[in-house]
Design a protein around this motif. Structure first.
Motif, PDB file in Angstrom:
ATOM      1  N   SER A 113       0.830  -1.207   0.000  1.00  0.00           N
ATOM      2  CA  SER A 113       0.000   0.000   0.000  1.00  0.00           C
ATOM      3  C   SER A 113       0.865   1.258   0.000  1.00  0.00           C
ATOM      4  O   SER A 113       0.604   2.214  -0.737  1.00  0.00           O
ATOM      5  CB  SER A 113      -0.932  -0.001   1.215  1.00  0.00           C
ATOM      6  OG  SER A 113      -1.807  -1.120   1.177  1.00  0.00           O
ATOM      7  N   LYS A 116       2.539   1.690  -3.475  1.00  0.00           N
ATOM      8  CA  LYS A 116       1.662   2.300  -4.473  1.00  0.00           C
ATOM      9  C   LYS A 116       1.443   3.783  -4.166  1.00  0.00           C
ATOM     10  O   LYS A 116       1.403   4.615  -5.082  1.00  0.00           O
ATOM     11  CB  LYS A 116       0.320   1.567  -4.523  1.00  0.00           C
ATOM     12  CG  LYS A 116      -0.646   2.160  -5.563  1.00  0.00           C
ATOM     13  CD  LYS A 116      -1.868   1.294  -5.756  1.00  0.00           C
ATOM     14  CE  LYS A 116      -2.864   1.941  -6.703  1.00  0.00           C
ATOM     15  NZ  LYS A 116      -2.296   2.224  -8.042  1.00  0.00           N
ATOM     16  N   ARG A 117       1.310   4.113  -2.886  1.00  0.00           N
ATOM     17  CA  ARG A 117       1.034   5.505  -2.527  1.00  0.00           C
ATOM     18  C   ARG A 117       2.165   6.428  -2.970  1.00  0.00           C
ATOM     19  O   ARG A 117       1.923   7.509  -3.514  1.00  0.00           O
ATOM     20  CB  ARG A 117       0.826   5.613  -1.017  1.00  0.00           C
ATOM     21  CG  ARG A 117       0.579   7.038  -0.545  1.00  0.00           C
ATOM     22  CD  ARG A 117       0.433   7.106   0.969  1.00  0.00           C
ATOM     23  NE  ARG A 117      -0.764   6.442   1.446  1.00  0.00           N
ATOM     24  CZ  ARG A 117      -1.141   6.436   2.724  1.00  0.00           C
ATOM     25  NH1 ARG A 117      -0.394   7.045   3.642  1.00  0.00           N
ATOM     26  NH2 ARG A 117      -2.236   5.805   3.093  1.00  0.00           N
ATOM     27  N   ASP A 120       3.676   5.234  -7.120  1.00  0.00           N
ATOM     28  CA  ASP A 120       2.692   5.526  -8.160  1.00  0.00           C
ATOM     29  C   ASP A 120       2.031   6.888  -7.950  1.00  0.00           C
ATOM     30  O   ASP A 120       1.101   7.242  -8.686  1.00  0.00           O
ATOM     31  CB  ASP A 120       1.625   4.419  -8.180  1.00  0.00           C
ATOM     32  CG  ASP A 120       0.755   4.459  -9.412  1.00  0.00           C
ATOM     33  OD1 ASP A 120       1.258   4.866 -10.484  1.00  0.00           O
ATOM     34  OD2 ASP A 120      -0.425   4.081  -9.323  1.00  0.00           O
ATOM     35  N   SER A 122      -0.003   7.917  -5.584  1.00  0.00           N
ATOM     36  CA  SER A 122      -1.438   7.722  -5.307  1.00  0.00           C
ATOM     37  C   SER A 122      -1.696   7.989  -3.831  1.00  0.00           C
ATOM     38  O   SER A 122      -1.794   7.045  -3.029  1.00  0.00           O
ATOM     39  CB  SER A 122      -1.857   6.293  -5.679  1.00  0.00           C
ATOM     40  OG  SER A 122      -1.584   6.011  -7.032  1.00  0.00           O
ATOM     41  N   GLN A 125      -4.309   6.001  -1.769  1.00  0.00           N
ATOM     42  CA  GLN A 125      -4.199   4.573  -1.485  1.00  0.00           C
ATOM     43  C   GLN A 125      -4.218   4.343   0.019  1.00  0.00           C
ATOM     44  O   GLN A 125      -3.344   4.795   0.752  1.00  0.00           O
ATOM     45  CB  GLN A 125      -2.906   4.013  -2.074  1.00  0.00           C
ATOM     46  CG  GLN A 125      -2.662   2.543  -1.770  1.00  0.00           C
ATOM     47  CD  GLN A 125      -3.664   1.630  -2.437  1.00  0.00           C
ATOM     48  OE1 GLN A 125      -4.135   1.920  -3.533  1.00  0.00           O
ATOM     49  NE2 GLN A 125      -3.998   0.527  -1.801  1.00  0.00           N
ATOM     50  N   GLU A 126      -5.229   3.634   0.489  1.00  0.00           N
ATOM     51  CA  GLU A 126      -5.374   3.394   1.921  1.00  0.00           C
ATOM     52  C   GLU A 126      -4.599   2.153   2.347  1.00  0.00           C
ATOM     53  O   GLU A 126      -4.381   1.235   1.557  1.00  0.00           O
ATOM     54  CB  GLU A 126      -6.854   3.215   2.272  1.00  0.00           C
ATOM     55  CG  GLU A 126      -7.703   4.457   2.025  1.00  0.00           C
ATOM     56  CD  GLU A 126      -9.150   4.231   2.419  1.00  0.00           C
ATOM     57  OE1 GLU A 126      -9.491   3.079   2.764  1.00  0.00           O
ATOM     58  OE2 GLU A 126      -9.924   5.197   2.389  1.00  0.00           O
ATOM     59  N   TRP A 133      -4.425  -5.949  -1.325  1.00  0.00           N
ATOM     60  CA  TRP A 133      -4.119  -5.344  -2.622  1.00  0.00           C
ATOM     61  C   TRP A 133      -3.090  -6.184  -3.353  1.00  0.00           C
ATOM     62  O   TRP A 133      -2.068  -6.585  -2.784  1.00  0.00           O
ATOM     63  CB  TRP A 133      -3.602  -3.915  -2.433  1.00  0.00           C
ATOM     64  CG  TRP A 133      -3.407  -3.205  -3.749  1.00  0.00           C
ATOM     65  CD1 TRP A 133      -4.378  -2.756  -4.587  1.00  0.00           C
ATOM     66  CD2 TRP A 133      -2.155  -2.876  -4.367  1.00  0.00           C
ATOM     67  NE1 TRP A 133      -3.814  -2.176  -5.702  1.00  0.00           N
ATOM     68  CE2 TRP A 133      -2.450  -2.228  -5.595  1.00  0.00           C
ATOM     69  CE3 TRP A 133      -0.813  -3.067  -4.018  1.00  0.00           C
ATOM     70  CZ2 TRP A 133      -1.455  -1.770  -6.469  1.00  0.00           C
ATOM     71  CZ3 TRP A 133       0.166  -2.609  -4.878  1.00  0.00           C
ATOM     72  CH2 TRP A 133      -0.159  -1.964  -6.088  1.00  0.00           C
TER      73      TRP A 133
END
Length: 385
Positions: A113, A116-117, A120, A122, A125-126, A133
């Motif tokens: 997570s 990705k945060r 990426d 993002s 993203q939680e 995920w």
């Protein structure tokens, strides 16, 4: 992916495999066939993930992707079920389940997570342990499956019951995404099948006649996969959605569960038929497939986030072959002993500090201490005499 040590029968009694050359007497022996199967399956997993960003409109690659996805995870799950047959609620087995499945799930779900945060870009993203995920769904599913093992060992018809549950899940969109329960329930029959299998079942599919039959079967599967590309939604093979969520009629859910279960079993049997039963150069890597599984996702997603798959030449035949070979090589390296030593703290932590000592273990420790004390007393008496 559980380590395939000495298989056990339904009573928990060991079924010793043929001892490896140079092994110590009495030591636990790994079965080369299962290590080989796990390694080859993890290579297919990594290659399949590397195809996702480049398959585009390639009908051939999409057909190959469909065929691979129809059996690589079922093969893993069947092996996981097979080596979970003796699982019960004994303290030492629960400890291994926590340290080998729960802890890696928490760590890698958080790590993916955050990856990705930030990589990426993002920020939305939680970090949620209830919503696996990417790759971490398997650890969540394995924990649930293994905790229910005593129930499947108790009921009279476990496989039909598991198939019934999977069929009901395929028409229940209200299940939602928590703990990826659609995948947990729709892949459940493969785990239960593994629980029901015995060593002779694997010997049955490893016969020479089965290897011969598997060649036209795989050829037919590739032809069907190519034919089905414009006619079938690939999402069926992920088992993560109900039929209604894929804009399909509700009755197609149970039908597809049964159809895919039959096709997956046939191709999995053909895959097992070609897995070597002797020690190979990659056999030792079978013990590190969990490492390859959880770590290769960072490289695949990192390359995707960085736009490395956007080059047009990668969507041509030579580019697709290059990506496939590279993915196989990378996941092979991730299964090696040096990588395992580096990441053992996250994959196989001991965590003795977190658990109470078992009463029997404490008693054995006291007994050893008493024996040492008695031996010391006798030696001192001899010296004094």
């Amino acid at each position: 992916m559980p380590s395939p040590r000495t298989p056990q029968n339904h009573r928990g009694e060991p079924t010793p495999p043929r001892a490896a050359a140079g092994s110590k007497p009495g030591a636990k022996q790994r079965d080369a066939f299962f290590d080989n199967a796990k390694y080859l399956a993890i290579v297919l997993v990594a290659v399949g993930h590397s195809w996702e960003p480049i398959k585009g409109d390639s009908r051939i690659l999409e057909g190959l992707y469909t065929v691979v996805y129809s059996f690589h995870m079922p093969a893993f799950i069947i092996i996981s079920g097979y080596f979970s047959r003796s699982f019960d609620m004994r303290a030492d087995r629960l400890k291994r389940l926590i340290t080998g499945v729960v802890v890696p799930y928490v760590l890698f779900e958080t790590a993916y997570s955050l990856f990705k945060r930030f990589v990426d870009h993002s920020p939305g993203q939680e970090i949620s342990l209830l919503d696996p995920w990417y790759l971490t769904w398997f650890l969540c599913a394995l924990f649930i499956w293994r905790m229910t093992t005593p129930i499947w060992n108790l009921v009279r018809w476990p496989l039909p019951l598991a198939l019934g549950i999977a069929m009901l899940a395929s028409v229940s969109p209200e299940i939602g995404n928590d703990l990826d329960m659609q995948r947990v329930l729709q892949f459940l029959p493969y785990f239960v099948l593994g629980l029901c299998m015995k060593p002779e079942h694997f010997r049955l599919v490893r016969r020479r006649s089965m290897r011969i039959v598997s060649v036209p079967v795989f050829a037919a599967a590739l032809a069907v996969g190519w034919w089905a590309v414009p006619r079938m939604n690939t999402s069926w093979f992920y088992h993560r959605d109900a039929a209604q969520e894929m804009a399909a009629p509700w009755w197609s859910g149970p039908v597809m569960v049964l159809a895919l279960f039959g096709c997956s079993l046939l191709l999995t049997a053909c895959f097992f038929a070609w897995v070597p039963g002797r020690r190979m150069w990659f056999t030792a890597l079978g013990a590190g497939t969990l490492y390859g599984y959880l770590l290769h996702g960072f490289l695949i997603k990192g390359a995707d986030f960085a736009g490395m798959f956007d080059h047009a030449w990668l969507e041509r035949p030579l580019g697709e072959i290059f990506v496939s070979v590279l993915a196989a090589a990378v996941v092979t390296v991730l299964c090696t002993a040096p990588v395992r030593r580096v990441f053992r703290f996250a994959m196989e932590p001991t965590m003795e500090w977190a658990f109470k000592r078992d009463a029997a273990e404490v008693a054995r420790g006291r007994e050893k201490t008493d024996k040492k004390h008695e031996t010391g007393v006798r030696e001192r008496e001899k010296v004094n005499a």
